[in-house]
Scaffold this motif. Structure first.
Motif, PDB file in Angstrom:
ATOM      1  N   ALA A 103     -14.044  91.626 -36.897  1.00 14.43           N
ATOM      2  CA  ALA A 103     -14.151  90.426 -37.728  1.00 14.43           C
ATOM      3  C   ALA A 103     -13.655  89.202 -36.971  1.00 14.43           C
ATOM      4  N   GLY A 104     -12.541  89.359 -36.269  1.00 16.07           N
ATOM      5  CA  GLY A 104     -11.998  88.257 -35.493  1.00 16.07           C
ATOM      6  C   GLY A 104     -12.936  87.821 -34.386  1.00 16.07           C
ATOM      7  N   ARG A 105     -13.541  88.791 -33.707  1.00 13.64           N
ATOM      8  CA  ARG A 105     -14.478  88.449 -32.633  1.00 13.64           C
ATOM      9  C   ARG A 105     -15.689  87.703 -33.179  1.00 13.64           C
ATOM     10  N   GLU A 106     -16.162  88.120 -34.333  1.00  8.65           N
ATOM     11  CA  GLU A 106     -17.331  87.469 -34.922  1.00  8.65           C
ATOM     12  C   GLU A 106     -17.014  86.031 -35.323  1.00  8.65           C
ATOM     13  N   LEU A 107     -15.783  85.813 -35.807  1.00  9.41           N
ATOM     14  CA  LEU A 107     -15.418  84.486 -36.304  1.00  9.41           C
ATOM     15  C   LEU A 107     -15.007  83.519 -35.201  1.00  9.41           C
ATOM     16  N   GLY A 108     -14.272  84.041 -34.203  1.00  5.59           N
ATOM     17  CA  GLY A 108     -13.713  83.122 -33.216  1.00  5.59           C
ATOM     18  C   GLY A 108     -13.792  83.574 -31.783  1.00  5.59           C
ATOM     19  N   GLY A 109     -14.491  84.654 -31.521  1.00  2.15           N
ATOM     20  CA  GLY A 109     -14.623  85.115 -30.148  1.00  2.15           C
ATOM     21  C   GLY A 109     -13.707  86.282 -29.821  1.00  2.15           C
ATOM     22  N   LEU A 114      -8.976  90.120 -30.336  1.00  2.00           N
ATOM     23  CA  LEU A 114      -7.908  90.863 -29.660  1.00  2.00           C
ATOM     24  C   LEU A 114      -6.552  90.558 -30.282  1.00  2.00           C
ATOM     25  N   LEU A 115      -6.285  89.281 -30.542  1.00  3.28           N
ATOM     26  CA  LEU A 115      -5.012  88.907 -31.159  1.00  3.28           C
ATOM     27  C   LEU A 115      -4.878  89.518 -32.561  1.00  3.28           C
ATOM     28  N   ALA A 150     -17.923  92.063 -42.590  1.00  2.16           N
ATOM     29  CA  ALA A 150     -19.221  91.748 -43.192  1.00  2.16           C
ATOM     30  C   ALA A 150     -19.339  90.256 -43.488  1.00  2.16           C
ATOM     31  N   LEU A 151     -18.268  89.660 -43.994  1.00  2.00           N
ATOM     32  CA  LEU A 151     -18.268  88.225 -44.267  1.00  2.00           C
ATOM     33  C   LEU A 151     -18.477  87.429 -42.987  1.00  2.00           C
ATOM     34  N   ALA A 152     -17.757  87.846 -41.938  1.00  2.00           N
ATOM     35  CA  ALA A 152     -17.868  87.147 -40.657  1.00  2.00           C
ATOM     36  C   ALA A 152     -19.296  87.184 -40.132  1.00  2.00           C
ATOM     37  N   LYS A 153     -19.923  88.355 -40.210  1.00  2.00           N
ATOM     38  CA  LYS A 153     -21.298  88.482 -39.729  1.00  2.00           C
ATOM     39  C   LYS A 153     -22.249  87.643 -40.572  1.00  2.00           C
ATOM     40  N   ARG A 154     -22.009  87.608 -41.886  1.00  2.00           N
ATOM     41  CA  ARG A 154     -22.898  86.854 -42.759  1.00  2.00           C
ATOM     42  C   ARG A 154     -22.716  85.350 -42.573  1.00  2.00           C
ATOM     43  N   ILE A 155     -21.462  84.930 -42.268  1.00  2.00           N
ATOM     44  CA  ILE A 155     -21.205  83.510 -42.047  1.00  2.00           C
ATOM     45  C   ILE A 155     -21.891  83.028 -40.767  1.00  2.00           C
ATOM     46  N   ARG A 156     -21.743  83.805 -39.711  1.00  2.00           N
ATOM     47  CA  ARG A 156     -22.251  83.374 -38.415  1.00  2.00           C
ATOM     48  C   ARG A 156     -23.750  83.603 -38.237  1.00  2.00           C
ATOM     49  N   GLN A 335      -5.460  83.257 -35.582  1.00  2.00           N
ATOM     50  CA  GLN A 335      -6.000  81.902 -35.414  1.00  2.00           C
ATOM     51  C   GLN A 335      -4.901  80.915 -35.059  1.00  2.00           C
ATOM     52  N   ALA A 336      -3.734  81.041 -35.721  1.00  2.00           N
ATOM     53  CA  ALA A 336      -2.617  80.145 -35.432  1.00  2.00           C
ATOM     54  C   ALA A 336      -2.124  80.333 -33.996  1.00  2.00           C
ATOM     55  N   VAL A 337      -2.002  81.591 -33.558  1.00  2.00           N
ATOM     56  CA  VAL A 337      -1.571  81.858 -32.186  1.00  2.00           C
ATOM     57  C   VAL A 337      -2.579  81.299 -31.191  1.00  2.00           C
ATOM     58  N   LEU A 338      -3.859  81.494 -31.464  1.00  2.48           N
ATOM     59  CA  LEU A 338      -4.905  81.026 -30.551  1.00  2.48           C
ATOM     60  C   LEU A 338      -4.901  79.509 -30.452  1.00  2.48           C
ATOM     61  N   TRP A 339      -4.729  78.816 -31.570  1.00  2.00           N
ATOM     62  CA  TRP A 339      -4.635  77.363 -31.538  1.00  2.00           C
ATOM     63  C   TRP A 339      -3.455  76.915 -30.670  1.00  2.00           C
ATOM     64  N   GLY A 340      -2.316  77.557 -30.875  1.00  2.00           N
ATOM     65  CA  GLY A 340      -1.126  77.210 -30.098  1.00  2.00           C
ATOM     66  C   GLY A 340      -1.333  77.436 -28.610  1.00  2.00           C
ATOM     67  N   TRP A 341      -1.973  78.553 -28.281  1.00  2.00           N
ATOM     68  CA  TRP A 341      -2.218  78.868 -26.863  1.00  2.00           C
ATOM     69  C   TRP A 341      -3.190  77.865 -26.245  1.00  2.00           C
ATOM     70  N   GLN A 342      -4.219  77.509 -27.002  1.00  2.00           N
ATOM     71  CA  GLN A 342      -5.205  76.552 -26.492  1.00  2.00           C
ATOM     72  C   GLN A 342      -4.577  75.179 -26.268  1.00  2.00           C
ATOM     73  N   LEU A 343      -3.682  74.774 -27.152  1.00  2.00           N
ATOM     74  CA  LEU A 343      -2.996  73.500 -26.977  1.00  2.00           C
ATOM     75  C   LEU A 343      -2.080  73.529 -25.761  1.00  2.00           C
ATOM     76  N   ALA A 344      -1.394  74.667 -25.577  1.00  2.00           N
ATOM     77  CA  ALA A 344      -0.450  74.781 -24.463  1.00  2.00           C
ATOM     78  C   ALA A 344      -1.172  74.938 -23.125  1.00  2.00           C
ATOM     79  N   ALA A 345      -2.238  75.751 -23.109  1.00  2.00           N
ATOM     80  CA  ALA A 345      -2.933  76.036 -21.848  1.00  2.00           C
ATOM     81  C   ALA A 345      -3.851  74.895 -21.429  1.00  2.00           C
ATOM     82  N   GLY A 346      -4.482  74.284 -22.416  1.00  2.00           N
ATOM     83  CA  GLY A 346      -5.360  73.168 -22.094  1.00  2.00           C
ATOM     84  C   GLY A 346      -6.746  73.578 -21.644  1.00  2.00           C
ATOM     85  N   ARG A 347      -6.878  74.764 -21.084  1.00  2.00           N
ATOM     86  CA  ARG A 347      -8.189  75.256 -20.663  1.00  2.00           C
ATOM     87  C   ARG A 347      -8.160  76.781 -20.648  1.00  2.00           C
ATOM     88  N   GLU A 348      -9.324  77.398 -20.413  1.00  2.00           N
ATOM     89  CA  GLU A 348      -9.427  78.853 -20.448  1.00  2.00           C
ATOM     90  C   GLU A 348      -8.716  79.474 -19.244  1.00  2.00           C
TER      91      GLU A 348
END
Length: 490
Positions: A103-109, A114-115, A150-156, A335-348
């Motif tokens: 579900a997480g992969r479908e919604l946000g990659g 993984l998180l 199922a929700l994630a798949k239907r949303i995307r 999602q909260a952890v990923l946002w924090g990591w993206q802000l801190a890392a700045g890039r992939e």
């Protein structure tokens, strides 16, 4: 890209398998408590599948029958032991962890998936109250994880497969726990809001009608056949502190998870409101920003309102009943952890992200693992296994004229009979004070071992035993030994 997806799926499978292996390592350390012994009695070897269904129609247990049917089959084919019986729950829990990742992969990659899986696999509350419970909570969690997927798949994306998967997941949720009806109902309301706002088409909610039609016959059977109240429960009405305690429960009493959950809820709601405010909301890109925090906030709010205003005498606000919200909680935390990591890392930065995941997994494994082991090795107030062990060793336990009298109801008595035979290979006469014609039956026995379980000794039983003389008492194991006066004189 396909190779990367397969590798990602392999990682998800490995983590779920590690969680399953971790559960196996401590499986059976904690013995069954009252409700689990009751569950055993409901699906015992003397019960046919028709009788199992009748018991659930009559609300002998306040859950739908799906888990009972599964364990009725499972119990008949495996050796009688806690680890073997718990394999079903552990397997459902591990599968739910895997589907949470999907579900997480479908919604946000892949990273979000993984998180979410790491957070679920290292959750003490999930292992304790789903994996190590011979009750329907593991199936309830798996059904909710399937619904999230199922929700994630239907949303995307759209398509017939998405509608079929959503219908199946909703049906499983409804038949796994009655709280699933609340989750499905709240989700349906959110869907209707988006339909009214013309953010999605009406056909998107067809699966809800299909699942409701599939569950309605069961509800009708319960309404016709129930022998227990539908609206009266033993749970006390909640207060505002109960809401905070629920949050802590869902987060395994872990501050890191609690903060990330709160940040995930707040962040998603702010994004949703901002998108709506500036007219940039689209179902395909943003629906989860309503669904995920909406469920985690609205479902407890609905139950809280019912238990405090609508029917305080029949409150149903009980922490473990909210286990179906866990997949959505893990997705919000991730999602909260990923946002924090993206802000801190700045890039992939894959290496740094891998280090982050390993660090979170290790920290949570230590923190939540400590709580898990403390709970597993905590001495239970009533040890059914310990008491039955003492009784099974009595030299005269299987003699004619000797019976074990239990204060618990007839289904627990049936579970205890399985304890005697399955663990100790003895088959004594076991009677419950709630059995039909109990008083007439007991009069046929000259000696009685009274085992005081969770339910107290009733006045009628106390009066009946006054005709006997108590010759021994084991307070720790809650056992009393009685004989008729004339027998002792002889």
């Amino acid at each position: 890209m396909e190779k990367k997806d397969k590798f990602c799926n392999c990682i998800y499978v490995v983590i779920a398998a590690l969680a399953f292996g971790g559960m196996l390592a401590y499986s059976g350390v904690q013995e069954f408590w009252y409700d689990e012994v009751y569950q055993l009695g409901l699906v015992g070897p003397d019960k046919g599948i028709g009788e199992v269904f009748r018991s659930y129609m009559q609300l002998k247990d306040y859950t739908p029958p799906l888990y009972a049917v599964i364990v009725w089959i499972w119990r008949a084919v495996v050796p009688f032991s806690f680890p073997w019986l718990l394999l079903v729950s552990e397997g459902f829990t591990a599968a739910g962890i895997f589907f949470t990742a999907l579900a997480g992969r479908e919604l946000g990659g892949k990273k979000l998936g993984l998180l979410a899986e790491i957070l679920s696999a290292s959750s003490a509350v999930l292992i304790l109250y789903a994996g190590y419970e011979f009750r329907s909570y593991s199936l309830y969690f798996l059904s909710a994880a399937l619904l999230a997927c199922a929700l994630a798949k239907r949303i995307r994306s759209s398509g017939k497969k998405g509608y079929i998967l959503l219908t199946i997941s909703l049906l499983l949720l409804l038949y796994s726990h009655y709280y699933g009806c609340v989750i499905a109902g709240v989700l349906f309301l959110f869907e209707m809001v988006l339909v009214i706002a013309r953010k999605q088409s009406f056909k998107k909610i067809y699966p809800y009608f299909a699942a409701g039609a599939g569950f309605a016959p069961w509800l009708l059977l319960v309404f016709i056949n129930h022998t227990r109240s539908i609206t009266e429960f033993w749970i006390q009405p909640p207060d505002l502190r109960s809401l905070f305690d629920l949050l802590r429960f869902l987060c395994s009493e872990n501050k890191f998870q609690l903060w990330t959950l709160c940040l995930g809820i707040a962040g998603c709601l702010v994004c949703f409101l901002a998108k709506c405010r500036f007219g940039r909301f689209s179902f395909e890109n943003d629906a989860e920003k309503l669904y995920l925090p909406g469920l985690v906030v609205a479902v407890p709010a609905v139950i809280y309102f019912y238990s405090t205003v609508v029917n305080p005498s029949g409150g149903i606000f009980y922490n473990r009943y909210f286990i179906g919200l866990l997949p959505f909680c893990y997705l919000l935390m991730a999602q909260a952890v990923l946002w924090g990591w993206q802000l801190a890392a700045g890039r992939e930065r894959n290496r740094e992200f891998t280090a982050l995941c390993v660090g979170i997994a290790l920290v949570l494994a230590v923190q939540n693992g400590t709580l898990l082991l403390e709970e597993l090795y905590k001495e239970q107030e009533i040890s059914y296994r310990g008491s039955i062990s003492i009784l099974a060793k009595k030299d005269d336990i299987t003699d004619e004229g000797v019976a074990v009298v239990m204060t618990d109801n007839s289904y627990v008595r049936a579970g205890i009979e399985m304890y005697f035979e399955g663990f100790y290979r003895v088959v004594p006469e076991v009677i419950s004070q709630h059995d039909n014609n109990f008083q007439e039956i007991v009069k046929n026995y000259k000696k009685v071992y009274l085992f005081i379980g969770k339910q107290p000794v009733e006045d009628e039983t106390r009066t009946l035993l006054s005709e006997y003389k108590m010759i021994s008492r084991n307070k720790k194991n809650r056992i009393r030994e009685y004989v008729l006066e004339q027998v002792e004189d002889e």
